[in-house]
Scaffold this motif. Structure first.
Motif, PDB file in Angstrom:
ATOM      1  N   VAL A 147       0.817  -1.215   0.000  1.00 52.31           N
ATOM      2  CA  VAL A 147       0.000   0.000   0.000  1.00 52.31           C
ATOM      3  C   VAL A 147       0.849   1.263   0.000  1.00 52.31           C
ATOM      4  N   ALA A 148       1.874   1.301   0.839  1.00 52.93           N
ATOM      5  CA  ALA A 148       2.640   2.537   1.006  1.00 52.93           C
ATOM      6  C   ALA A 148       3.273   2.995  -0.305  1.00 52.93           C
ATOM      7  N   ALA A 149       3.834   2.053  -1.075  1.00 52.93           N
ATOM      8  CA  ALA A 149       4.490   2.424  -2.327  1.00 52.93           C
ATOM      9  C   ALA A 149       3.486   2.969  -3.335  1.00 52.93           C
ATOM     10  N   LEU A 150       2.316   2.317  -3.448  1.00 52.17           N
ATOM     11  CA  LEU A 150       1.308   2.802  -4.389  1.00 52.17           C
ATOM     12  C   LEU A 150       0.736   4.141  -3.920  1.00 52.17           C
ATOM     13  N   ALA A 151       0.570   4.291  -2.624  1.00 51.91           N
ATOM     14  CA  ALA A 151       0.072   5.562  -2.090  1.00 51.91           C
ATOM     15  C   ALA A 151       1.036   6.700  -2.410  1.00 51.91           C
ATOM     16  N   GLU A 152       2.320   6.437  -2.291  1.00 51.70           N
ATOM     17  CA  GLU A 152       3.321   7.477  -2.579  1.00 51.70           C
ATOM     18  C   GLU A 152       3.258   7.894  -4.044  1.00 51.70           C
ATOM     19  N   LEU A 153       3.094   6.910  -4.934  1.00 53.06           N
ATOM     20  CA  LEU A 153       2.988   7.237  -6.358  1.00 53.06           C
ATOM     21  C   LEU A 153       1.745   8.084  -6.631  1.00 53.06           C
ATOM     22  N   ILE A 154       0.603   7.662  -6.093  1.00 53.44           N
ATOM     23  CA  ILE A 154      -0.648   8.389  -6.341  1.00 53.44           C
ATOM     24  C   ILE A 154      -0.571   9.801  -5.779  1.00 53.44           C
ATOM     25  N   ALA A 155       0.061   9.954  -4.645  1.00 53.15           N
ATOM     26  CA  ALA A 155       0.168  11.275  -4.027  1.00 53.15           C
ATOM     27  C   ALA A 155       0.903  12.275  -4.917  1.00 53.15           C
ATOM     28  N   GLY A 156       1.717  11.766  -5.833  1.00 56.07           N
ATOM     29  CA  GLY A 156       2.454  12.646  -6.735  1.00 56.07           C
ATOM     30  C   GLY A 156       1.739  12.929  -8.042  1.00 56.07           C
ATOM     31  N   LEU A 157       0.520  12.419  -8.200  1.00 51.24           N
ATOM     32  CA  LEU A 157      -0.231  12.625  -9.439  1.00 51.24           C
ATOM     33  C   LEU A 157      -1.247  13.750  -9.228  1.00 51.24           C
ATOM     34  N   PRO A 158      -1.114  14.857  -9.939  1.00 54.58           N
ATOM     35  CA  PRO A 158      -1.902  16.055  -9.617  1.00 54.58           C
ATOM     36  C   PRO A 158      -3.386  15.974  -9.909  1.00 54.58           C
ATOM     37  N   ARG A 159      -3.796  15.066 -10.818  1.00 56.97           N
ATOM     38  CA  ARG A 159      -5.219  14.989 -11.159  1.00 56.97           C
ATOM     39  C   ARG A 159      -5.963  13.931 -10.344  1.00 56.97           C
ATOM     40  N   LEU A 160      -5.249  13.323  -9.385  1.00 59.49           N
ATOM     41  CA  LEU A 160      -5.864  12.382  -8.458  1.00 59.49           C
ATOM     42  C   LEU A 160      -5.748  12.920  -7.041  1.00 59.49           C
TER      43      LEU A 160
END
Length: 234
Positions: A147-160
């Motif tokens: 979860v943590a790795a995917l959460a970190e990636l999503i947190a860097g996506l501006p339209r999500l």
């Protein structure tokens, strides 16, 4: 739609609301802490409209084309639409353009495509990471440890906008999913140490939502208890 069907929907809706409020009271939580999402997959648009007339605003769908038809028919009702089914990459454009929430993000590629295809005139898409909390082969989702790795990636996506986690515990759990719900809540708490804005635990369905509320659910996904048994899908 006939008066008897409308009355039946109204009765079911009232019962679910009462059960939600009772479960929140038992857990020492205010009822407004928990959002009721009506799972309207396989149900016709007129049933969705009837439930909307009773005050329900949040609806969830699993099947994209069926959902798009209902979203179009009910466009003037200002409903909030949640996608909760498995996501094929060739469907991400329509999901990104037509939904307010996606609860079933489970891999980098899907997250990136939803971000890139979210129309710029819309607010960021609310997303939850789906967690395969019981490690079932038949279910989508990442393991708690991923979860943590995917959460970190999503947190860097501006339209999500990453909101939290979603899970569907195994149907035959002897504790009605309590252990799985508790594990999901602990996983969210752990990730929140570095991402304090997370606020969503999407967990609990018709048979177990009172247990989910006791374990911290913020969004419960209710289909059968509102609409009755589902017809076979053609």
């Amino acid at each position: 739609m006939g008066h008897s069907i409308t009355a039946t929907l109204a009765g079911r809706y009232q019962r679910v609301r009462e059960q939600l409020e009772a479960a929140c009271l038992e857990a020492g939580r205010p009822a407004h802490d928990v959002s009721l999402i009506a799972v309207s997959k396989t149900r016709p648009a007129d049933e969705v409209a009837a439930l909307a007339d009773l005050g329900q605003r949040d609806f969830a769908e699993n099947y994209l084309q069926e959902a798009l038809d209902k979203i179009r028919i009910l466009a003037e009702r200002d409903l909030i639409w949640h996608f909760i089914g498995p996501i094929q990459t060739n469907k991400t454009r329509d999901i990104a353009a037509n939904f307010d929430w996606v609860h079933s993000v489970d891999r980098d590629k899907v997250a990136r495509r939803l971000n890139d295809q979210r129309p710029p005139e819309l607010s960021p898409l609310n997303v939850c990471i789906q967690v395969n909390i019981d490690n079932e082969d038949s279910k989508s989702g990442v393991s708690p440890g991923q979860v943590a790795a995917l959460a970190e990636l999503i947190a860097g996506l501006p339209r999500l906008r990453l909101r939290g986690l979603m899970a569907i515990p195994r149907a035959d759990a002897e504790d009605c999913g309590r252990g799985a719900f508790r594990q999901l809540a602990m996983t969210l708490s752990s990730v929140s140490n570095t991402m304090p804005g997370l606020d969503t635990l999407s967990m609990g369905m018709s048979d177990d939502f009172t247990v989910a509320i006791a374990e911290g659910a913020t969004h419960i996904r209710i289909g059968t208890a509102l609409f009755g048994p589902r017809p076979a899908r053609p």
